[in-house]
Structure formats: structure tokens, C-alpha cells
Write an enzyme that holds these catalytic residues in place. Structure first.
Site, mmCIF file in Angstrom:
data_model
loop_
_atom_site.group_PDB
_atom_site.id
_atom_site.type_symbol
_atom_site.label_atom_id
_atom_site.label_comp_id
_atom_site.label_asym_id
_atom_site.label_seq_id
_atom_site.Cartn_x
_atom_site.Cartn_y
_atom_site.Cartn_z
ATOM 1 N N ASP A 12 0.872 -1.172 0.000
ATOM 2 C CA ASP A 12 0.000 0.000 0.000
ATOM 3 C C ASP A 12 0.914 1.228 0.000
ATOM 4 O O ASP A 12 2.106 1.126 0.307
ATOM 5 C CB ASP A 12 -0.886 -0.055 1.248
ATOM 6 N N ASP A 14 -0.122 5.104 1.044
ATOM 7 C CA ASP A 14 -0.328 6.020 2.167
ATOM 8 C C ASP A 14 -0.365 5.262 3.490
ATOM 9 O O ASP A 14 -1.207 4.385 3.694
ATOM 10 C CB ASP A 14 -1.641 6.789 1.989
ATOM 11 N N ASP A 173 -1.720 -1.301 5.959
ATOM 12 C CA ASP A 173 -1.958 -0.752 7.296
ATOM 13 C C ASP A 173 -3.438 -0.665 7.673
ATOM 14 O O ASP A 173 -3.747 -0.197 8.766
ATOM 15 C CB ASP A 173 -1.314 0.634 7.420
#
Length: 226
Positions: A12, A14, A173
Site C-alpha cells: 500500500d 499512504d 496498514d
């Protein structure tokens, strides 16, 4: 060097590869000001990030009193325009990121990105930071068309196809990342330093790390179990 189990590792963007909170927060607050809303303190922006810019803006508007659906498209466009012009002012790799990418390169791993950020924005950000050459492919939330972004598995299937890999893992996250990896049948590592929407240890990942120094060892353990 011992055999490494994964030939593709996807990330991922961000809150996983890059700490983009300040630049996203400034763009969000630009849009909120246009809507006559109070700004979000930058220290609190992380709770709204995840799922792309539209979701971030919607989350912040809901928290501040609700969404004016008629005005939303214009606000989203203003947010994205501001963000594109200020995309890499503060954004940087999380600590240990450079060494971690080097370690994966040394093991012959193809490194990919699958992000719900628009593809053109992700490419622009990596280009401005001098990182684009590190990735075998960058897949954005709009790359495959509507309804196919994370937590759907489509982006991760596409990642594996583009990289030509036989065994992949994903690093993220949020519930979007873990959900997509599970749906795609890939092991997943969660980052405690990210912009998580649930406590990282409750995301259901195969491993949870506090620093990028821990990623390659975590993947080695997961690979041996697999």
C-alpha cells in the site's frame, strides 16, 4: 543468502510505504475551508486516511457534521487539485524504507504498489520523490475501473499478473489492505506505524511490524510457514 520465499512483494502507499499525512492533511483542510468547516489538526488527520481521497474527505465531513452531497464533487475536485500541486512537500518513506527496498532488491524480489490513491497521483508522488524506478508496477484505485479497488482482490491479482510472479505477499496498514490480501489469497503484513482504521494487531494480518527493519525477517518467517 538463504532462499527467499516471495518473488513479488506489494505495498500500500499512504501509511505503509510513505508518511503522506501532512500533505494529505493540508489538502483536506483546503477543501474543508471551502466548505466553511473547521480544519482538522494535522496530528489527527491519520484517522481519516484510507480508501482514497474521496473517502478521506467524506470521513472528515461526516465527523464535522455531515456531507452536502450536492457540493461534494466540487470539494473533492478542489482537494485533488490542491494535493496534486503540493503532493511531495512533506511526504517521505517511513524510517528504514530505503534499506528495506534495497534488501528486497538484493533478494531478486519484484516490488509493486497497489494503492487506492489515483494512479496518476501515485505516479506523480513517486516521481517527485525519485522513487518510481524502484517499482515493477504501480496500480491505483482507478486503474481497473469502478468497484475493483481494495478491499476487492482485483488489484492484487493484477499486481501478480503484471509482475509475472508465482508467490506474492502484501504489506499494508488498514482493513482495506488486509481484506484485499485475504481475498486474493496472499499473506499480509500490517504496519503499526501506519494510518490504520483498526488497531494493527486486530487486523488479522500474518505478522505486524513496528519498523521496516522487521519486514524482511517477518516475510522469511511467513515463507517458512507457508
Amino acid at each position: 543468502m538463504t532462499h527467499f520465499s516471495f518473488d513479488v512483494v506489494g505495498f500500500d502507499l499512504d501509511g505503509t510505504l510513505l508518511d503522506t499525512a501532512a500533505d494529505l492533511g493540508n489538502a483536506l483542510n483546503h477543501a474543508l475551508a471551502l466548505a466553511g468547516r473547521a480544519p482538522v489538526p494535522l496530528a489527527e488527520v491519520r484517522q481519516f486516511i484510507g480508501g482514497g481521497a474521496a473517502q478521506m474527505l467524506r470521513n472528515a465531513l461526516i465527523a464535522g457534521g455531515g456531507v452536502d452531497e450536492a457540493a461534494f464533487p466540487s470539494l473533492q475536485a478542489s482537494l485533488l487539485e490542491y494535493y496534486a500541486a503540493n503532493i511531495a512537500v512533506h511526504s517521505r518513506l517511513f524510517p528504514g524504507g530505503e534499506a528495506m527496498l534495497d534488501a528486497l532488491d538484493a533478494r531478486g524480489v519484484k516490488i509493486a504498489v497497489a494503492t487506492n490513491k489515483r494512479e496518476d497521483m501515485a505516479l506523480r508522488l513517486f516521481e517527485e520523490l525519485g522513487l518510481l524506478h524502484r517499482f515493477a508496477c504501480v496500480i491505483g484505485g482507478d486503474t481497473l475501473g469502478p468497484g475493483r479497488a481494495k478491499p476487492q482482490p482485483d488489484m492484487l491479482h493484477e499486481m501478480m499478473a503484471r509482475c509475472g510472479g508465482t508467490r506474492g505477499a502484501f504489506v499494508g496498514d488498514t482493513t482495506f489492505d488486509v481484506g484485499a490480501a485475504r481475498a486474493a489469497g496472499l499473506p499480509v503484513v500490517a504496519c503499526r506505524f501506519g494510518f490504520w482504521d483498526l488497531p494493527p494487531d486486530e487486523l488479522g494480518a500474518d505478522a505486524v511490524i513496528d519498523h521496516f527493519d522487521e519486514l524482511v525477517p517477518a516475510l522469511e518467517v511467513i515463507g517458512r510457514k507457508g
